[in-house]
Design an enzyme around this catalytic site. Structure first.
Site, PDB file in Angstrom:
ATOM      1  N   HIS A 176       4.281   7.967  10.040  1.00  0.00           N
ATOM      2  CA  HIS A 176       5.517   7.540   9.384  1.00  0.00           C
ATOM      3  C   HIS A 176       6.765   7.845  10.212  1.00  0.00           C
ATOM      4  O   HIS A 176       7.862   7.957   9.666  1.00  0.00           O
ATOM      5  CB  HIS A 176       5.635   8.118   7.977  1.00  0.00           C
ATOM      6  CG  HIS A 176       4.712   7.461   6.992  1.00  0.00           C
ATOM      7  ND1 HIS A 176       4.866   7.569   5.632  1.00  0.00           N
ATOM      8  CD2 HIS A 176       3.630   6.676   7.177  1.00  0.00           C
ATOM      9  CE1 HIS A 176       3.919   6.879   5.022  1.00  0.00           C
ATOM     10  NE2 HIS A 176       3.143   6.332   5.955  1.00  0.00           N
ATOM     11  N   GLU A 215       0.832  -1.206   0.000  1.00  0.00           N
ATOM     12  CA  GLU A 215       0.000   0.000   0.000  1.00  0.00           C
ATOM     13  C   GLU A 215       0.864   1.253   0.000  1.00  0.00           C
ATOM     14  O   GLU A 215       0.553   2.247  -0.674  1.00  0.00           O
ATOM     15  CB  GLU A 215      -0.924  -0.002   1.223  1.00  0.00           C
ATOM     16  CG  GLU A 215      -1.972   1.101   1.233  1.00  0.00           C
ATOM     17  CD  GLU A 215      -1.527   2.380   1.926  1.00  0.00           C
ATOM     18  OE1 GLU A 215      -2.288   3.365   1.884  1.00  0.00           O
ATOM     19  OE2 GLU A 215      -0.401   2.414   2.492  1.00  0.00           O
TER      20      GLU A 215
END
Length: 321
Positions: A296, A189
């Site tokens: 992230h 993804e």
């Protein structure tokens, strides 16, 4: 939270999700009639039913660093696997699949703008030959992190999207539905929504729901966004890859009555729904997001109550849509 901890700490960058897939397979198997793995590595758990064909998608992969070159002194140059700003990697520990660890460093004193080309990984090797005995060009590392509970919140690497995988697993344990449900734990993804694309093409669902994380707008000096940590499960309206189906969005708002929820408009980024909704002749697709701070990074942070509410909404969706 033990299962979420195990999922987050597992090694699983894009294209190398095997360790995560095996963990999920063991957890989801008792709640599915069939388990399969397709050519892209998607794990598909099918709970058979006579009603609507529903695809639930959560991606397994996390961001990573891939070795592109090893110099004469044994230092590793690398490329990003997924969106990973250099500032998030500087002076951080990383781990390769074989257990080798290293430190990301910068060529010289930090400048105003960190540049990817100036970064390298130090794995303690003294020569190219020694380094090549430890890792190879093309090997991928992930960031090293601890799983920490902070009152009602938990923080670790890879909450994006092991939190979504966790929510699907927990929902599967509770769902009692006559619908034909496919729990799909997707691959790649972070580098282009690739696994979801092939899985949706093969399954041909009537309806789909992408379960992922999303950013928040509640930290000091953050970009304005109407999503807060602990404010409830987020029902996706739009992101960079999809405008969700209006019927499903309205229905999910109805189903969310009685639990905290918020509406999500994410200007950047995308989710598996982005490729699912354009598969074949098109798929009615909605999205549920788990609010997450510091996306992230090695300290992605989610709220336990938001997770709980996401699980409840997934269950209601499958039983009442």
């Amino acid at each position: 939270m033990k299962l979420l901890e195990q999922l987050c700490l597992a090694y699983g960058p894009s294209g190398a999700e095997g360790c995560v897939r095996e963990q999920i397979k063991n957890e989801i198997a008792p709640y599915a009639d069939e388990i399969s793995v397709d050519a892209l590595g998607n794990l598909i758990a099918h709970k058979k039913g006579s009603g609507k064909k529903i695809m639930l998608a959560a991606h397994m992969d996390e961001i990573g660093l891939m070795v592109t070159y090893i110099d004469d002194k044994g230092f590793l140059r690398f490329a990003q696997v997924g969106w990973l700003p250099p500032v998030f990697t500087i002076n951080r520990q990383v781990r390769f699949e074989n257990g080798v660890k290293g430190v990301v460093a910068y060529e010289k004193e930090m400048e105003k703008e960190l540049k990817q080309a100036k970064l390298f990984i130090d794995i303690g090797a003294k020569s190219r030959e020694e380094a090549e005995s430890m890792v190879k060009v093309g090997d991928c590392a992930v960031m090293v992190s601890e799983f920490t509970e902070m009152n009602d919140r938990v923080t670790c690497k890879a909450m994006d999207n092991r939190a979504g995988c966790y929510a699907l697993i927990k929902a599967a344990q509770e769902i009692n539905s006559s619908n034909d449900i496919y729990y799909v734990f997707t691959t790649q993804e972070e580098i282009g929504l690739r696994g979801a694309k092939t899985a949706a093409f093969a399954i041909e669902p009537d309806l789909a729901l992408s379960v992922d994380t999303t950013m928040t707008g509640d930290t000091p000096e953050s970009d304005k966004m109407a999503v807060t940590l602990g404010g409830g499960v987020a029902i996706k309206v739009m992101d960079g890859s999809i405008i969700t189906n209006s019927y499903l969005r309205k229905r999910m708002i109805e189903l969310a009555q009685g639990i905290p929820y918020q509406l999500e408009v994410l200007i950047d980024g995308g989710t598996d729904g982005g490729t699912i909704h354009t598969s074949r002749g098109g798929v009615m697709t909605g999205g549920i997001s788990i609010p997450t701070r510091y996306i992230h990074s090695i300290t992605e942070t989610v709220d336990k109550n938001d997770l709980k509410n996401a699980i409840t909404l997934i269950k209601r969706f499958c039983e009442e849509v």
